[in-house]
Design a protein around this motif. Structure first.
Motif, PDB file in Angstrom:
ATOM      1  N   ILE A 107      -9.493   8.693  10.139  1.00  0.00           N
ATOM      2  CA  ILE A 107      -8.995   7.659   9.231  1.00  0.00           C
ATOM      3  C   ILE A 107      -9.623   7.820   7.850  1.00  0.00           C
ATOM      4  O   ILE A 107      -8.945   7.729   6.820  1.00  0.00           O
ATOM      5  CB  ILE A 107      -9.288   6.257   9.801  1.00  0.00           C
ATOM      6  N   ALA A 108     -10.936   8.078   7.803  1.00  0.00           N
ATOM      7  CA  ALA A 108     -11.611   8.266   6.518  1.00  0.00           C
ATOM      8  C   ALA A 108     -11.115   9.517   5.814  1.00  0.00           C
ATOM      9  O   ALA A 108     -10.983   9.535   4.585  1.00  0.00           O
ATOM     10  CB  ALA A 108     -13.122   8.347   6.742  1.00  0.00           C
ATOM     11  N   ILE A 109     -10.846  10.559   6.586  1.00  0.00           N
ATOM     12  CA  ILE A 109     -10.333  11.804   5.992  1.00  0.00           C
ATOM     13  C   ILE A 109      -9.019  11.542   5.271  1.00  0.00           C
ATOM     14  O   ILE A 109      -8.824  11.958   4.131  1.00  0.00           O
ATOM     15  CB  ILE A 109     -10.158  12.880   7.084  1.00  0.00           C
ATOM     16  N   ILE A 110      -8.113  10.838   5.935  1.00  0.00           N
ATOM     17  CA  ILE A 110      -6.821  10.540   5.313  1.00  0.00           C
ATOM     18  C   ILE A 110      -7.009   9.644   4.095  1.00  0.00           C
ATOM     19  O   ILE A 110      -6.406   9.858   3.038  1.00  0.00           O
ATOM     20  CB  ILE A 110      -5.884   9.875   6.343  1.00  0.00           C
ATOM     21  N   ARG A 111      -7.865   8.647   4.231  1.00  0.00           N
ATOM     22  CA  ARG A 111      -8.094   7.712   3.128  1.00  0.00           C
ATOM     23  C   ARG A 111      -8.656   8.416   1.892  1.00  0.00           C
ATOM     24  O   ARG A 111      -8.320   8.068   0.755  1.00  0.00           O
ATOM     25  CB  ARG A 111      -9.045   6.605   3.590  1.00  0.00           C
ATOM     26  N   ASN A 112      -9.497   9.424   2.110  1.00  0.00           N
ATOM     27  CA  ASN A 112     -10.167  10.090   0.994  1.00  0.00           C
ATOM     28  C   ASN A 112      -9.403  11.282   0.435  1.00  0.00           C
ATOM     29  O   ASN A 112      -9.844  11.894  -0.541  1.00  0.00           O
ATOM     30  CB  ASN A 112     -11.561  10.564   1.446  1.00  0.00           C
ATOM     31  N   ARG A 113      -8.282  11.629   1.036  1.00  0.00           N
ATOM     32  CA  ARG A 113      -7.510  12.767   0.549  1.00  0.00           C
ATOM     33  C   ARG A 113      -7.001  12.499  -0.866  1.00  0.00           C
ATOM     34  O   ARG A 113      -6.586  11.397  -1.193  1.00  0.00           O
ATOM     35  CB  ARG A 113      -6.322  13.042   1.466  1.00  0.00           C
ATOM     36  N   ALA A 114      -7.023  13.551  -1.691  1.00  0.00           N
ATOM     37  CA  ALA A 114      -6.499  13.425  -3.054  1.00  0.00           C
ATOM     38  C   ALA A 114      -5.445  14.486  -3.351  1.00  0.00           C
ATOM     39  O   ALA A 114      -5.031  14.663  -4.486  1.00  0.00           O
ATOM     40  CB  ALA A 114      -7.642  13.549  -4.064  1.00  0.00           C
ATOM     41  N   THR A 115      -4.984  15.186  -2.316  1.00  0.00           N
ATOM     42  CA  THR A 115      -4.027  16.271  -2.490  1.00  0.00           C
ATOM     43  C   THR A 115      -2.629  15.729  -2.738  1.00  0.00           C
ATOM     44  O   THR A 115      -2.187  14.790  -2.072  1.00  0.00           O
ATOM     45  CB  THR A 115      -4.000  17.153  -1.224  1.00  0.00           C
ATOM     46  N   VAL A 116      -1.925  16.322  -3.693  1.00  0.00           N
ATOM     47  CA  VAL A 116      -0.528  15.962  -3.914  1.00  0.00           C
ATOM     48  C   VAL A 116       0.268  16.318  -2.661  1.00  0.00           C
ATOM     49  O   VAL A 116       0.155  17.415  -2.119  1.00  0.00           O
ATOM     50  CB  VAL A 116       0.038  16.716  -5.132  1.00  0.00           C
ATOM     51  N   GLY A 117       1.049  15.354  -2.175  1.00  0.00           N
ATOM     52  CA  GLY A 117       1.825  15.590  -0.965  1.00  0.00           C
ATOM     53  C   GLY A 117       1.036  15.383   0.308  1.00  0.00           C
ATOM     54  O   GLY A 117       1.524  15.708   1.396  1.00  0.00           O
ATOM     55  N   GLY A 118      -0.174  14.841   0.204  1.00  0.00           N
ATOM     56  CA  GLY A 118      -1.028  14.639   1.377  1.00  0.00           C
ATOM     57  C   GLY A 118      -0.644  13.399   2.163  1.00  0.00           C
ATOM     58  O   GLY A 118       0.291  12.675   1.816  1.00  0.00           O
ATOM     59  N   PRO A 119      -1.392  13.119   3.236  1.00  0.00           N
ATOM     60  CA  PRO A 119      -1.039  12.010   4.133  1.00  0.00           C
ATOM     61  C   PRO A 119      -1.604  10.657   3.716  1.00  0.00           C
ATOM     62  O   PRO A 119      -1.378   9.662   4.408  1.00  0.00           O
ATOM     63  CB  PRO A 119      -1.652  12.455   5.461  1.00  0.00           C
ATOM     64  N   GLN A 120      -2.370  10.604   2.601  1.00  0.00           N
ATOM     65  CA  GLN A 120      -2.981   9.334   2.216  1.00  0.00           C
ATOM     66  C   GLN A 120      -1.895   8.297   1.879  1.00  0.00           C
ATOM     67  O   GLN A 120      -0.833   8.646   1.367  1.00  0.00           O
ATOM     68  CB  GLN A 120      -3.932   9.520   1.030  1.00  0.00           C
ATOM     69  N   MET A 164       1.927   8.889   0.388  1.00  0.00           N
ATOM     70  CA  MET A 164       3.091   8.710   1.239  1.00  0.00           C
ATOM     71  C   MET A 164       4.067   7.715   0.623  1.00  0.00           C
ATOM     72  O   MET A 164       5.283   7.928   0.641  1.00  0.00           O
ATOM     73  CB  MET A 164       2.658   8.229   2.628  1.00  0.00           C
ATOM     74  N   THR A 165       3.531   6.647   0.056  1.00  0.00           N
ATOM     75  CA  THR A 165       4.387   5.658  -0.612  1.00  0.00           C
ATOM     76  C   THR A 165       5.112   6.287  -1.787  1.00  0.00           C
ATOM     77  O   THR A 165       6.318   6.067  -1.991  1.00  0.00           O
ATOM     78  CB  THR A 165       3.543   4.464  -1.091  1.00  0.00           C
ATOM     79  N   ARG A 166       4.392   7.089  -2.570  1.00  0.00           N
ATOM     80  CA  ARG A 166       5.026   7.760  -3.717  1.00  0.00           C
ATOM     81  C   ARG A 166       6.167   8.665  -3.266  1.00  0.00           C
ATOM     82  O   ARG A 166       7.261   8.647  -3.843  1.00  0.00           O
ATOM     83  CB  ARG A 166       3.984   8.579  -4.479  1.00  0.00           C
ATOM     84  N   MET A 167       5.920   9.462  -2.215  1.00  0.00           N
ATOM     85  CA  MET A 167       6.948  10.394  -1.748  1.00  0.00           C
ATOM     86  C   MET A 167       8.158   9.666  -1.168  1.00  0.00           C
ATOM     87  O   MET A 167       9.305  10.076  -1.384  1.00  0.00           O
ATOM     88  CB  MET A 167       6.343  11.350  -0.716  1.00  0.00           C
ATOM     89  N   LEU A 168       7.912   8.573  -0.442  1.00  0.00           N
ATOM     90  CA  LEU A 168       9.025   7.802   0.098  1.00  0.00           C
ATOM     91  C   LEU A 168       9.848   7.166  -1.017  1.00  0.00           C
ATOM     92  O   LEU A 168      11.087   7.142  -0.955  1.00  0.00           O
ATOM     93  CB  LEU A 168       8.499   6.729   1.053  1.00  0.00           C
ATOM     94  N   ASP A 169       9.170   6.667  -2.039  1.00  0.00           N
ATOM     95  CA  ASP A 169       9.888   6.094  -3.182  1.00  0.00           C
ATOM     96  C   ASP A 169      10.725   7.162  -3.890  1.00  0.00           C
ATOM     97  O   ASP A 169      11.868   6.911  -4.289  1.00  0.00           O
ATOM     98  CB  ASP A 169       8.899   5.469  -4.172  1.00  0.00           C
ATOM     99  N   ALA A 170      10.150   8.357  -4.039  1.00  0.00           N
ATOM    100  CA  ALA A 170      10.879   9.457  -4.682  1.00  0.00           C
ATOM    101  C   ALA A 170      12.095   9.861  -3.851  1.00  0.00           C
ATOM    102  O   ALA A 170      13.173  10.142  -4.388  1.00  0.00           O
ATOM    103  CB  ALA A 170       9.954  10.655  -4.890  1.00  0.00           C
ATOM    104  N   ALA A 171      11.922   9.877  -2.518  1.00  0.00           N
ATOM    105  CA  ALA A 171      13.035  10.229  -1.636  1.00  0.00           C
ATOM    106  C   ALA A 171      14.134   9.175  -1.715  1.00  0.00           C
ATOM    107  O   ALA A 171      15.331   9.494  -1.765  1.00  0.00           O
ATOM    108  CB  ALA A 171      12.540  10.381  -0.197  1.00  0.00           C
ATOM    109  N   ASP A 172      13.736   7.901  -1.728  1.00  0.00           N
ATOM    110  CA  ASP A 172      14.726   6.822  -1.858  1.00  0.00           C
ATOM    111  C   ASP A 172      15.487   6.935  -3.168  1.00  0.00           C
ATOM    112  O   ASP A 172      16.716   6.736  -3.212  1.00  0.00           O
ATOM    113  CB  ASP A 172      14.035   5.460  -1.773  1.00  0.00           C
TER     114      ASP A 172
END
Length: 301
Positions: A240-253, A257-265
């Protein structure tokens, strides 16, 4: 001569294929092949997703399953305890059918004289497109029927050393250790844990310090203590901490994920608007064609 631009306008096309030979003999064969590639892509993506979920049914305690009943699953005829994922099986079969049909235009267009009608069969190409629509509809049913158990998923991650690479990443990113040195340390930690049946959350920090001291010497690093505190060491192994701390574009944080879903919508909305505009344009063009024909018939010309 035929006014090609006027004909395209009457039929609602966006324009003409510039080269007349290309328009009459080449493009009409290439287009079914291009559509087939789209159908294939849809089917392959769906099939890969289905197989990824299907692996869960080999787990004694899965964390992603179909909601039972309602046509999603059925009881095995041989094993009373088993629930077969009928919807997954059906969708995979539909995807395979789509790939099969998509191969048709490619084979039919191969080694023929330009202009031949082998790959232009409207009924066959229509069936190919409908097969992709079927896959998407069934895939949508699968997505709506999935039941995900987050606690069980986290338990699975914590049962093995899936997050061990994060140790090497943090040592490199934060403490400037060579990645190979951090990787070697993490690998030694995993070896010790598996030999002693220790889960990541239970690994003794004191043992990690000992392993680091030995690993640092083996990698030619200056003597020193493990730079991570016990709190940081444990957080580094927390999925959980790994995902929370990720800063990679396109990552699972979550934020990404919200940004990518908004872009897809947004992209889907733009595509829907384009489709609506094209359909309106075609309907208007065909309406104009009918009206002009009616005028021609009324004039007796």
């Amino acid at each position: 001569p035929l006014n090609r631009a006027r004909m395209a306008d009457y039929l609602g096309f966006a324009g003409i294929v510039d080269n007349a030979y290309d328009a009459g003999q080449i493009s009409s064969t290439e287009q079914p092949v291009e559509v087939a590639s789209i159908v294939t892509s849809i089917a392959l993506h769906a099939g890969a997703f289905i197989e990824d979920v299907m692996t869960q049914y080999a787990q004694p305690r899965p964390w992603i399953l179909l909601q039972e009943g309602g046509g999603n699953t059925y009881v095995s005829s041989a094993m009373p305890q088993k629930r077969n994922p009928g919807l997954l099986n059906d969708t995979r079969q539909s995807a395979s059918t789509a790939v099969t049909l998509a191969m048709g235009p490619v084979i039919q267009a191969h080694n023929i004289t330009p202009g031949m009608g082998d790959a232009k069969d409207v009924r066959q190409n229509g069936e190919m497109i409908e097969s992709a629509v079927t896959v998407l509809a069934e895939w949508n049913e699968v997505l709506g029927a999935l039941v995900i158990n987050p606690d069980r998923a986290l338990e699975e991650l914590n049962s093995d050393w899936t997050a061990s690479q994060e140790i090497a990443d943090v040592l490199m990113r934060k403490y400037k250790l060579p990645f190979r040195a951090g990787h070697h340390f993490a690998s030694e930690v995993v070896d010790y844990a598996k030999a002693n049946n220790i889960k990541p959350s239970d690994f003794p920090y004191a043992e990690a310090q000992k392993i680091y001291a030995v690993s640092a010497g083996e990698m030619g690093l200056p003597p020193g203590d493990l730079p991570m505190s016990e709190v940081e060491f444990r957080e580094t192994l927390d999925p959980i901490a790994i995902i929370r701390n990720r800063a990679t574009v396109g990552g699972p944080q979550p934020a990404e994920m919200t940004r990518m879903l908004d872009a897809a919508d947004k992209a889907l909305g733009e595509q829907d608007a384009w489709i609506a505009a094209r359909r309106e344009h075609i309907d208007t063009a065909l309406g104009r064609l009918d009206a002009d024909f009616d005028k021609l018939l009324a004039s007796g010309g």
